[in-house]
Design an enzyme around this catalytic site. Structure first.
Site, PDB file in Angstrom:
ATOM      1  N   GLU A   1       0.840  -1.214   0.000  1.00  0.00           N
ATOM      2  CA  GLU A   1       0.000   0.000   0.000  1.00  0.00           C
ATOM      3  C   GLU A   1       0.868   1.256   0.000  1.00  0.00           C
ATOM      4  O   GLU A   1       0.769   2.087   0.907  1.00  0.00           O
ATOM      5  CB  GLU A   1      -0.887   0.026   1.253  1.00  0.00           C
ATOM      6  CG  GLU A   1      -1.792  -1.170   1.426  1.00  0.00           C
ATOM      7  CD  GLU A   1      -2.443  -1.214   2.815  1.00  0.00           C
ATOM      8  OE1 GLU A   1      -2.090  -0.399   3.694  1.00  0.00           O
ATOM      9  OE2 GLU A   1      -3.307  -2.071   3.018  1.00  0.00           O
ATOM     10  N   PRO A   2       1.740   1.429  -0.988  1.00  0.00           N
ATOM     11  CA  PRO A   2       2.574   2.635  -0.972  1.00  0.00           C
ATOM     12  C   PRO A   2       1.771   3.881  -1.312  1.00  0.00           C
ATOM     13  O   PRO A   2       0.905   3.853  -2.183  1.00  0.00           O
ATOM     14  CB  PRO A   2       3.617   2.355  -2.060  1.00  0.00           C
ATOM     15  CG  PRO A   2       2.938   1.419  -2.999  1.00  0.00           C
ATOM     16  CD  PRO A   2       1.982   0.591  -2.176  1.00  0.00           C
TER      17      PRO A   2
ATOM     18  N   ARG B   1       2.661  20.131   6.309  1.00  0.00           N
ATOM     19  CA  ARG B   1       3.687  19.231   6.822  1.00  0.00           C
ATOM     20  C   ARG B   1       4.804  19.932   7.610  1.00  0.00           C
ATOM     21  O   ARG B   1       5.189  19.449   8.677  1.00  0.00           O
ATOM     22  CB  ARG B   1       4.296  18.375   5.693  1.00  0.00           C
ATOM     23  CG  ARG B   1       3.259  17.532   4.920  1.00  0.00           C
ATOM     24  CD  ARG B   1       3.888  16.483   4.024  1.00  0.00           C
ATOM     25  NE  ARG B   1       4.501  15.436   4.805  1.00  0.00           N
ATOM     26  CZ  ARG B   1       5.782  15.346   5.040  1.00  0.00           C
ATOM     27  NH1 ARG B   1       6.621  16.188   4.485  1.00  0.00           N
ATOM     28  NH2 ARG B   1       6.258  14.387   5.795  1.00  0.00           N
TER      29      ARG B   1
ATOM     30  N   TYR C   1       4.708  18.516  11.303  1.00  0.00           N
ATOM     31  CA  TYR C   1       5.724  17.499  11.638  1.00  0.00           C
ATOM     32  C   TYR C   1       7.136  18.065  11.676  1.00  0.00           C
ATOM     33  O   TYR C   1       8.094  17.296  11.794  1.00  0.00           O
ATOM     34  CB  TYR C   1       5.724  16.366  10.595  1.00  0.00           C
ATOM     35  CG  TYR C   1       4.372  15.801  10.248  1.00  0.00           C
ATOM     36  CD1 TYR C   1       3.655  15.029  11.164  1.00  0.00           C
ATOM     37  CD2 TYR C   1       3.807  16.032   8.992  1.00  0.00           C
ATOM     38  CE1 TYR C   1       2.420  14.503  10.832  1.00  0.00           C
ATOM     39  CE2 TYR C   1       2.568  15.501   8.660  1.00  0.00           C
ATOM     40  CZ  TYR C   1       1.885  14.745   9.583  1.00  0.00           C
ATOM     41  OH  TYR C   1       0.661  14.225   9.249  1.00  0.00           O
TER      42      TYR C   1
ATOM     43  N   CYS D   1      -2.201  33.893  10.168  1.00  0.00           N
ATOM     44  CA  CYS D   1      -1.916  34.629  11.403  1.00  0.00           C
ATOM     45  C   CYS D   1      -1.505  33.728  12.554  1.00  0.00           C
ATOM     46  O   CYS D   1      -2.184  33.678  13.581  1.00  0.00           O
ATOM     47  CB  CYS D   1      -3.144  35.446  11.785  1.00  0.00           C
ATOM     48  SG  CYS D   1      -3.555  36.578  10.470  1.00  0.00           S
ATOM     49  N   GLU D   2      -0.469  32.957  12.382  1.00  0.00           N
ATOM     50  CA  GLU D   2       0.161  32.296  13.517  1.00  0.00           C
ATOM     51  C   GLU D   2       1.620  32.021  13.196  1.00  0.00           C
ATOM     52  O   GLU D   2       1.980  31.800  12.040  1.00  0.00           O
ATOM     53  CB  GLU D   2      -0.572  31.036  13.967  1.00  0.00           C
ATOM     54  CG  GLU D   2      -1.109  30.106  12.954  1.00  0.00           C
ATOM     55  CD  GLU D   2      -1.828  28.931  13.642  1.00  0.00           C
ATOM     56  OE1 GLU D   2      -1.171  28.220  14.397  1.00  0.00           O
ATOM     57  OE2 GLU D   2      -3.031  28.753  13.406  1.00  0.00           O
TER      58      GLU D   2
ATOM     59  N   TYR E   1       0.540  13.935   0.807  1.00  0.00           N
ATOM     60  CA  TYR E   1       0.104  14.592   2.042  1.00  0.00           C
ATOM     61  C   TYR E   1       0.238  16.119   1.935  1.00  0.00           C
ATOM     62  O   TYR E   1       0.523  16.791   2.911  1.00  0.00           O
ATOM     63  CB  TYR E   1       0.865  14.025   3.260  1.00  0.00           C
ATOM     64  CG  TYR E   1       0.803  12.521   3.319  1.00  0.00           C
ATOM     65  CD1 TYR E   1      -0.400  11.878   3.607  1.00  0.00           C
ATOM     66  CD2 TYR E   1       1.912  11.721   3.022  1.00  0.00           C
ATOM     67  CE1 TYR E   1      -0.484  10.496   3.619  1.00  0.00           C
ATOM     68  CE2 TYR E   1       1.832  10.337   3.037  1.00  0.00           C
ATOM     69  CZ  TYR E   1       0.631   9.733   3.339  1.00  0.00           C
ATOM     70  OH  TYR E   1       0.541   8.358   3.345  1.00  0.00           O
TER      71      TYR E   1
HETATM   72  N1  LLP Z   1      -1.375   1.964   4.508  1.00  0.00           N
HETATM   73  C1  LLP Z   1      -1.863   2.412   5.696  1.00  0.00           C
HETATM   74  C2  LLP Z   1      -2.744   1.554   6.482  1.00  0.00           C
HETATM   75  C3  LLP Z   1      -1.506   3.707   6.150  1.00  0.00           C
HETATM   76  O1  LLP Z   1      -1.987   4.137   7.317  1.00  0.00           O
HETATM   77  C4  LLP Z   1      -0.657   4.514   5.354  1.00  0.00           C
HETATM   78  C5  LLP Z   1      -0.284   5.865   5.794  1.00  0.00           C
HETATM   79  C6  LLP Z   1      -0.199   4.001   4.132  1.00  0.00           C
HETATM   80  C7  LLP Z   1      -0.576   2.730   3.742  1.00  0.00           C
HETATM   81  C8  LLP Z   1       0.684   4.785   3.212  1.00  0.00           C
HETATM   82  O2  LLP Z   1       1.915   5.073   3.775  1.00  0.00           O
HETATM   83  P1  LLP Z   1       3.064   5.771   2.876  1.00  0.00           P
HETATM   84  O3  LLP Z   1       3.500   4.751   1.848  1.00  0.00           O
HETATM   85  O4  LLP Z   1       2.469   6.967   2.240  1.00  0.00           O
HETATM   86  O5  LLP Z   1       4.123   6.090   3.839  1.00  0.00           O
HETATM   87  N2  LLP Z   1       0.495  12.820   6.840  1.00  0.00           N
HETATM   88  C9  LLP Z   1       1.757  12.168   7.140  1.00  0.00           C
HETATM   89  C10 LLP Z   1       1.771  10.707   6.737  1.00  0.00           C
HETATM   90  C11 LLP Z   1       0.641   9.892   7.323  1.00  0.00           C
HETATM   91  C12 LLP Z   1       0.658   8.440   6.903  1.00  0.00           C
HETATM   92  C13 LLP Z   1      -0.573   7.742   7.325  1.00  0.00           C
HETATM   93  N3  LLP Z   1      -0.703   6.389   6.879  1.00  0.00           N
HETATM   94  C14 LLP Z   1       2.879  12.957   6.479  1.00  0.00           C
HETATM   95  O6  LLP Z   1       2.619  13.984   5.860  1.00  0.00           O
HETATM   96  O7  LLP Z   1       4.047  12.587   6.593  1.00  0.00           O
END
Ligand code: LLP
Length: 421
Positions: free
Chosen positions: A275-276, A314, A318, A346-347, A375
């Site tokens: 699930e990338p 982001r 983070y 405004c922050e 994201y």
């Molecule tokens: N599968 C599941 C169950 C997940 O919760 C996620 C991400 C993915 C796949 C995909 O992960 P990836 O390959 O994109 O790393 N908003 C944060 C990242 C939150 C990720 C949440 N879950 C950021 O901006 O870094």
């Protein structure tokens, strides 16, 4: 590798100059490269190709329906975490049997939506969810295919807000409890156990935590098979990190990740799902913004942009780093200057970078935030009544607005003043 390169001194997305898009669409806007999305998806399919597999794009990272159609037409599956994302996948033409449904809080309504519309599997995260799914499936007279998301208690060594595989996180069923929960799943009506699911976090920059988790999944597969379950699919989640700076970061490549999966799990005869999100979408997109003012402060200079934390959250959420580059290529030896790069919200948290070394920039100049495809737009809001940032897709020398900037009339028309006020 991506397709955002300088040509004739102007940053291009494939064959289109970002300055031309800015002149048509206005700023700020997100811009995605179809060639980069395609290439990143294909890296994964090639890395897993000797095994039966499905690459399910994590829609949460970039959910525009045009992007989903592009990936779906290449054969990608989709990982959804809400009824809304399920609808997006279907609107993009992705068949239900290529959609996996993840998330800790699926409602009965969302379960009904997916069971009626077609679903490859639910990644079930708890016993109450399992029982609710059984009820819903029975009430509809259908069977729900499931994988149980197990929590392997592995440290993903990433930002604490995006680590999901430790026992203190809200995700999945503790792996030590998994056999008991699988036994219950096998007894429940309307449930068909098809596999195991795991996802330990996002932006992982080494393979070791993945390998530790997948090794536990392997052991669990053998144990569950011995218990009589027909485990035929392993969903390994997403999480492979990307380089956010051009210089020193070198996270593992999809080829290395795929080779490790084949080594650890390849002989089990299971279909592999991954699930990338970020690795497909992250470096496929930039956020283009314009300099509103250059302000000389007390001992520092501020570059005030027309993009803000509501458009790309982001950095403030983070502390994430995004490279910022001028759209007009600076001359080779041009001097650099330290800027605090901020937005108009405004922050104080509306800060993209502190003391960032950038070439000379002036009012009206365009800059691009790199690695903003994942994201970025999906986490945008209308805070400060700033219109939701538009999205543009480039393919070769074509570009199209794939989500328009709302007008202020549209924004205001969503609010209602009650009659009695
Ligand atoms: N599968 C599941 C169950 C997940 O919760 C996620 C991400 C993915 C796949 C995909 O992960 P990836 O390959 O994109 O790393 N908003 C944060 C990242 C939150 C990720 C949440 N879950 C950021 O901006 O870094």
């Amino acid at each position: 590798m991506d397709h955002f390169l300088y040509r004739d001194g102007i940053l291009h997305a494939e064959d289109v100059a970002l300055a031309d898009i800015a002149a048509t669409v206005g700023t700020p806007f997100y811009c995605y490269s179809a060639a980069t999305l395609t290439r990143h998806y294909q890296l994964f399919t090639e890395a897993l190709s000797p095994l039966p597999h499905l690459v399910c794009f994590a829609i949460k990272s970039l959910s525009n329906v045009a992007v989903l159609k592009l990936l779906g037409d290449l054969g990608a599956g989709m990982d959804v975490v809400s009824g809304g994302e399920y609808r997006r996948a279907r609107a993009a033409g992705v068949p239900g049997d290529r959609i996996v449904f993840s998330g800790v809080g699926k409602t009965r309504e969302e379960m009904r939506l997916a069971l009626n519309g077609g679903i490859r599997q639910f990644n079930v995260e708890s016993e109450p969810e399992l029982r609710a799914l059984s009820d819903v499936a029975v009430s509809l007279g259908v069977t729900a295919p499931i994988a149980l998301r197990v929590n392997p208690d592995v440290d993903a060594r990433t930002h604490e807000k995006i680590a999901t595989g430790k026992s203190e996180n809200k995700f999945g069923v503790p792996i030590a409890k998994a056999r008991a929960v699988y036994a219950e799943a096998a007894r429940l009506p309307g449930i068909d156990v098809v596999g195991i699911d795991v996802h330990i976090g996002s932006q992982l920059t080494e393979l070791a935590p993945f390998e530790a988790a997948f090794t536990k999944v392997r052991e669990l597969t053998e144990a569950l098979r011995a218990d009589g379950h027909n485990i035929r699919r392993l969903d390994l989640g997403g999480g492979l990190g990307i380089p956010y700076t051009r210089s020193n970061e070198a996270p593992p490549l999809p080829t290395e990740y795929g080779a490790m999966i084949r080594r650890v799990l390849g002989d089990l005869g299971c279909e592999i799902e991954i699930e990338p999100g970020r690795l497909i979408s992250g470096n496929s997109g930039v956020l283009v913004s314009q300099v509103v003012y250059v302000k000389n402060g007390e001992g520092r200079d501020f570059l005030i942009l027309d993009a803000a934390m509501n458009d790309l959250v982001r950095p403030s959420m983070y502390g994430a780093h995004h490279d910022i580059i001028p759209v007009v290529e600076p001359a080779a030896a041009s001097p650099v200057q330290a800027f605090d790069v901020v937005g108009p919200v405004c922050e104080t948290g509306d800060t993209f970078a502190k003391a960032r070394a950038l070439p000379h920039l002036a009012e009206g100049d365009l800059v691009a935030f790199r690695s903003a495809g994942a994201y970025g737009a999906v986490m945008a809001s209308e805070y400060n009544t700033r219109p939701l940032v538009p999205e543009v897709l480039v393919k070769g020398d074509h570009f199209a607005v794939i989500r328009a900037r709302p007008t202020f009339d549209e924004i205001l028309s969503r609010d209602t003043i009650p009659e009695w006020l």
